[in-house]
Design a protein around this motif. Sequence first.
Motif, PDB file in Angstrom:
ATOM      1  N   ALA A  66       1.570  41.921  57.605  1.00  0.00           N
ATOM      2  CA  ALA A  66       1.249  40.567  58.063  1.00  0.00           C
ATOM      3  C   ALA A  66       1.622  39.526  57.016  1.00  0.00           C
ATOM      4  CB  ALA A  66      -0.237  40.464  58.405  1.00  0.00           C
ATOM      5  N   LEU A  67       1.456  39.866  55.742  1.00  0.00           N
ATOM      6  CA  LEU A  67       1.839  38.943  54.663  1.00  0.00           C
ATOM      7  C   LEU A  67       3.339  38.693  54.685  1.00  0.00           C
ATOM      8  CD1 LEU A  67       1.044  37.387  52.029  1.00  0.00           C
ATOM      9  CD2 LEU A  67       1.519  39.541  50.806  1.00  0.00           C
ATOM     10  N   GLY A  68       4.105  39.748  54.918  1.00  0.00           N
ATOM     11  CA  GLY A  68       5.552  39.615  55.023  1.00  0.00           C
ATOM     12  C   GLY A  68       6.255  39.654  53.681  1.00  0.00           C
ATOM     13  N   GLU A  69       7.549  39.873  53.747  1.00  0.00           N
ATOM     14  CA  GLU A  69       8.347  40.018  52.531  1.00  0.00           C
ATOM     15  C   GLU A  69       8.338  38.758  51.677  1.00  0.00           C
ATOM     16  OE1 GLU A  69      12.972  41.106  51.423  1.00  0.00           O
ATOM     17  OE2 GLU A  69      12.084  41.951  53.245  1.00  0.00           O
ATOM     18  N   ASP A  70       8.512  37.598  52.311  1.00  0.00           N
ATOM     19  CA  ASP A  70       8.528  36.347  51.541  1.00  0.00           C
ATOM     20  C   ASP A  70       7.172  36.074  50.907  1.00  0.00           C
ATOM     21  OD1 ASP A  70      11.184  35.900  52.130  1.00  0.00           O
ATOM     22  OD2 ASP A  70      10.764  34.611  53.857  1.00  0.00           O
ATOM     23  N   GLY A  71       6.102  36.349  51.636  1.00  0.00           N
ATOM     24  CA  GLY A  71       4.774  36.143  51.079  1.00  0.00           C
ATOM     25  C   GLY A  71       4.510  37.065  49.912  1.00  0.00           C
ATOM     26  N   LEU A  72       4.972  38.308  50.013  1.00  0.00           N
ATOM     27  CA  LEU A  72       4.800  39.256  48.917  1.00  0.00           C
ATOM     28  C   LEU A  72       5.573  38.820  47.683  1.00  0.00           C
ATOM     29  CD1 LEU A  72       3.797  41.898  47.721  1.00  0.00           C
ATOM     30  CD2 LEU A  72       5.659  43.077  48.922  1.00  0.00           C
ATOM     31  N   LYS A  73       6.775  38.326  47.887  1.00  0.00           N
ATOM     32  CA  LYS A  73       7.592  37.877  46.756  1.00  0.00           C
ATOM     33  C   LYS A  73       6.894  36.801  45.946  1.00  0.00           C
ATOM     34  CE  LYS A  73      12.157  38.873  48.727  1.00  0.00           C
ATOM     35  NZ  LYS A  73      13.431  38.276  49.236  1.00  0.00           N
ATOM     36  N   GLN A  74       6.145  35.941  46.607  1.00  0.00           N
ATOM     37  CA  GLN A  74       5.435  34.878  45.888  1.00  0.00           C
ATOM     38  C   GLN A  74       4.398  35.448  44.916  1.00  0.00           C
ATOM     39  OE1 GLN A  74       6.395  31.651  46.025  1.00  0.00           O
ATOM     40  NE2 GLN A  74       8.013  32.522  47.310  1.00  0.00           N
ATOM     41  N   HIS A  75       3.866  36.618  45.241  1.00  0.00           N
ATOM     42  CA  HIS A  75       2.879  37.250  44.368  1.00  0.00           C
ATOM     43  C   HIS A  75       3.518  38.017  43.217  1.00  0.00           C
ATOM     44  CE1 HIS A  75      -0.986  36.605  46.434  1.00  0.00           C
ATOM     45  NE2 HIS A  75      -0.298  36.651  47.569  1.00  0.00           N
ATOM     46  N   ILE A  76       4.687  38.619  43.459  1.00  0.00           N
ATOM     47  CA  ILE A  76       5.236  39.569  42.485  1.00  0.00           C
ATOM     48  C   ILE A  76       6.516  39.078  41.822  1.00  0.00           C
ATOM     49  CG2 ILE A  76       4.202  41.489  43.759  1.00  0.00           C
ATOM     50  CD1 ILE A  76       7.070  42.209  44.713  1.00  0.00           C
ATOM     51  N   ARG A  77       6.819  37.799  41.920  1.00  0.00           N
ATOM     52  CA  ARG A  77       8.091  37.304  41.397  1.00  0.00           C
ATOM     53  C   ARG A  77       8.195  37.405  39.876  1.00  0.00           C
ATOM     54  NH1 ARG A  77       9.493  33.420  44.273  1.00  0.00           N
ATOM     55  NH2 ARG A  77      11.094  32.673  42.850  1.00  0.00           N
ATOM     56  N   THR A  78       7.077  37.630  39.170  1.00  0.00           N
ATOM     57  CA  THR A  78       7.129  37.807  37.720  1.00  0.00           C
ATOM     58  C   THR A  78       7.494  39.244  37.329  1.00  0.00           C
ATOM     59  OG1 THR A  78       4.749  38.266  37.687  1.00  0.00           O
ATOM     60  CG2 THR A  78       5.445  35.992  37.295  1.00  0.00           C
ATOM     61  N   ILE A  79       7.566  40.149  38.302  1.00  0.00           N
ATOM     62  CA  ILE A  79       7.901  41.546  38.051  1.00  0.00           C
ATOM     63  C   ILE A  79       9.400  41.753  38.226  1.00  0.00           C
ATOM     64  CG2 ILE A  79       7.538  43.938  38.801  1.00  0.00           C
ATOM     65  CD1 ILE A  79       4.814  43.118  39.852  1.00  0.00           C
ATOM     66  N   GLY A  80      10.000  42.524  37.338  1.00  0.00           N
ATOM     67  CA  GLY A  80      11.426  42.796  37.441  1.00  0.00           C
ATOM     68  C   GLY A  80      11.799  43.448  38.760  1.00  0.00           C
ATOM     69  N   LEU A  81      12.976  43.078  39.283  1.00  0.00           N
ATOM     70  CA  LEU A  81      13.500  43.622  40.544  1.00  0.00           C
ATOM     71  C   LEU A  81      12.573  43.334  41.729  1.00  0.00           C
ATOM     72  CD1 LEU A  81      14.619  47.135  39.181  1.00  0.00           C
ATOM     73  CD2 LEU A  81      16.000  45.061  39.357  1.00  0.00           C
ATOM     74  N   PHE A  82      11.911  42.182  41.689  1.00  0.00           N
ATOM     75  CA  PHE A  82      10.884  41.898  42.702  1.00  0.00           C
ATOM     76  C   PHE A  82      11.453  41.786  44.116  1.00  0.00           C
ATOM     77  CE2 PHE A  82      12.221  37.607  41.612  1.00  0.00           C
ATOM     78  CZ  PHE A  82      12.134  36.906  42.808  1.00  0.00           C
ATOM     79  N   ASN A  83      12.707  41.387  44.236  1.00  0.00           N
ATOM     80  CA  ASN A  83      13.282  41.267  45.586  1.00  0.00           C
ATOM     81  C   ASN A  83      13.378  42.626  46.273  1.00  0.00           C
ATOM     82  OD1 ASN A  83      13.855  38.430  46.000  1.00  0.00           O
ATOM     83  ND2 ASN A  83      15.375  38.605  44.364  1.00  0.00           N
ATOM     84  N   SER A  84      13.969  43.597  45.588  1.00  0.00           N
ATOM     85  CA  SER A  84      14.113  44.919  46.185  1.00  0.00           C
ATOM     86  C   SER A  84      12.762  45.611  46.323  1.00  0.00           C
ATOM     87  CB  SER A  84      15.068  45.777  45.361  1.00  0.00           C
ATOM     88  OG  SER A  84      14.595  45.944  44.041  1.00  0.00           O
TER      89      SER A  84
END
Length: 214
Positions: A66-84
Motif C-alpha cells: 500500500a505504501l508503494g515503491e515511491d513511498g518506500l524510497k522516501q524512507h530509505i533514500r539514505t541507504i545505498g542502492l535504495f532504488n533497486s
Amino acid sequence: MKRADVFEFYGRLAEANPHPETELEYTNPYTLLVAVALSAQATDVGVNKATRALFAEVDTPAKMVALGEDGLKQHIRTIGLFNSKAKNVIALSEMLLADHGGEVPADRDALERLPGVGRKTANVVLNTAFGQETFAVDTHIFRVGNRTGLARGKTPLAVELKLDKATPQPFRLHAHHWLILHGRYTCKARRPECWRCPVADLCAYKPKTPAPTA
C-alpha cells in the motif's frame, strides 16, 4: 583449528556475550526480512536510522504494498542502492501476499525465491526469526573464518559449510552472531585489535597486532 580449540574459541566469545543479537532493529519476521534485505552493502546503523520511522508505520507486506515503491524510497533514500532495494522489497511483499498468505516462510528455498533475497539473507531470517542453526556469512564472518583458521574458504558458501561442520553444540544457534560481532568490533579488517582479543592465543593470524602506543 583443532576441535578442542574450536570449543574453547566459542566458549570464550559466549562468556563475553552470553546472549548475542542482531544489531538490526525489527519488530517481527517480516520487518527483519526487510531490514536484512536493505542491509546489503550498508551498515546496520544506517539501516536502523532509515527504518525506525518506516517500521512504525509499515510492519506487514500488505502495508508495504500500500505504501508503494515511491513511498518506500522516501524512507530509505539514505541507504545505498535504495532504488533497486525499494523495487525488491515491494516485489517480495507482493509475493509473500500471493504465495504465503502474507507470512514469512521458515524455509530456505522459499525465502531465496523472493526478489532480492539471497542465501545470506535467508540464513539470517531462519536463524534470528525462526531459531534455526544457520550460518549467515557476511564480510565479517568470511574474514574471521579465514583469518583465525576457524573455517577457511575461498567463497562465502565454502566458509559457511565449514562452519556448519566445525561448530559444536551448544554454540550453533548463536555462532554467526558471535562471529559477526567479533569481526565488527575486535577482528577488524584493516587493523585487528589482537591486543584485546579474548581468543588471540587460539587464532592462526600472524603477526598479532600490538597495542597502540600512547
